[in-house]
Design an enzyme around this catalytic site. Structure first.
Site, short mmCIF file in Angstrom:
data_model
loop_
_atom_site.label_atom_id
_atom_site.label_comp_id
_atom_site.label_asym_id
_atom_site.label_seq_id
_atom_site.Cartn_x
_atom_site.Cartn_y
_atom_site.Cartn_z
N ARG A 1 7.12 3.27 8.20
CA ARG A 1 7.36 1.97 7.71
C ARG A 1 7.13 0.93 8.76
O ARG A 1 7.27 -0.34 8.41
CB ARG A 1 8.95 1.99 7.65
CG ARG A 1 9.42 2.90 6.52
CD ARG A 1 10.67 2.59 5.89
NE ARG A 1 11.78 2.72 6.98
CZ ARG A 1 13.13 2.45 6.76
NH1 ARG A 1 13.57 1.76 5.69
NH2 ARG A 1 14.01 2.16 8.01
N ASP A 2 6.35 0.92 9.72
CA ASP A 2 5.78 0.24 10.59
C ASP A 2 4.44 0.43 11.35
O ASP A 2 4.07 0.32 12.41
CB ASP A 2 6.84 0.00 11.74
CG ASP A 2 6.60 -1.37 12.50
OD1 ASP A 2 5.95 -2.28 11.70
OD2 ASP A 2 6.95 -1.59 13.63
N VAL A 3 3.09 0.82 10.40
CA VAL A 3 2.17 1.26 10.67
C VAL A 3 1.33 -0.34 10.90
O VAL A 3 1.24 -1.01 10.04
CB VAL A 3 1.19 1.84 9.64
CG1 VAL A 3 -0.08 2.47 10.08
CG2 VAL A 3 2.10 3.24 9.29
N THR B 1 6.58 -5.15 9.69
CA THR B 1 5.99 -6.18 10.31
C THR B 1 5.25 -6.98 9.43
O THR B 1 4.43 -6.54 8.59
CB THR B 1 4.90 -5.54 11.38
OG1 THR B 1 5.57 -4.96 12.34
CG2 THR B 1 4.17 -6.75 11.87
#
Length: 220
Positions: free
Chosen positions: A56-58, A104
């Protein structure tokens, strides 16, 4: 006592290399370098998805690139880090972040921007594709003046194809980016495994002539 021992990665983040390329007057990283980084980090996604974990935050800041001998970067050993907002794909409800956007702006998938509960493996695929785009173009596919405008653009607006930003990028890589940045998660590679396979196809096709590139496009 319970404790966690983490690997020390002596090197830099992918974002740092991206910024260095921009500061040197280049539009972004070389295509092969960017593909190697994402293919290696994508294996981390593959392992996470196999364990039913969604990252969920690559993003470029969450990819570490170790130094090889002589302080040269070893892009083929890039590592995905920071599972701070990861969750198990088996958890459908909870008290934290199930009805709000976490991630992000610019790298979050449209469905994740609407609700974290909707983020599955395909959302991580979108994040890695946005990371590849950023490494090549020097900016993510969606970047507006505010975070809210960026999220709205991610959900509603088309992105500029990488061929318009850097015309020399190969057709297979451009095709993969177009597929993996689709608004509909069902139209993207399903998970980390499928994404890594496509990235490796793009790497194999680099420098080859048109017939081989056309075959690579069909395989993606």
């Amino acid at each position: 006592l319970c404790y966690l021992v983490m690997e020390f990665v002596h090197g830099k983040t992918a974002r740092r290399y991206q910024d260095e390329a921009l500061n040197a007057g280049r539009k972004g990283l070389e295509e092969r370098t960017a593909l190697e980084i994402c293919a290696a980090a994508g294996k981390g996604l593959e392992a996470a998805h196999h364990a039913r974990i969604i990252h969920r935050d690559v993003k470029p800041e969450n990819i570490l690139i170790p130094f090889a001998a002589g302080q040269e970067p070893d892009f083929s050993r890039s590592k995905l880090m920071d599972l701070g907002i990861a969750r198990s794909d088996e958890i459908k409800d909870g008290l934290t972040g199930t009805r709000m956007s976490l991630g992000t702006p610019g790298y979050m998938a449209p469905e994740q921007a609407v609700s974290c509960r909707q983020a599955g493996p395909a959302a991580d695929v979108f994040g890695m594709a946005a990371t590849l785009y950023s490494l090549l173009a020097g900016r993510p596919p969606f970047k507006e003046s505010t975070d809210l405008e960026t999220v709205m653009a991610t959900v509603q607006a088309p992105h500029a194809p990488i061929s318009l930003v850097r015309g020399e990028i190969s057709r297979p890589t451009g095709t993969l980016l177009e597929r993996a940045l689709q608004k509909d998660p069902a139209c993207r590679p399903a998970n980390g495994l499928m994404l890594v396979r496509s990235l490796e196809i793009c790497l194999e096709a680099l420098g080859q002539k048109e017939p081989a590139q056309e075959l690579a496009v069909r395989r993606i």
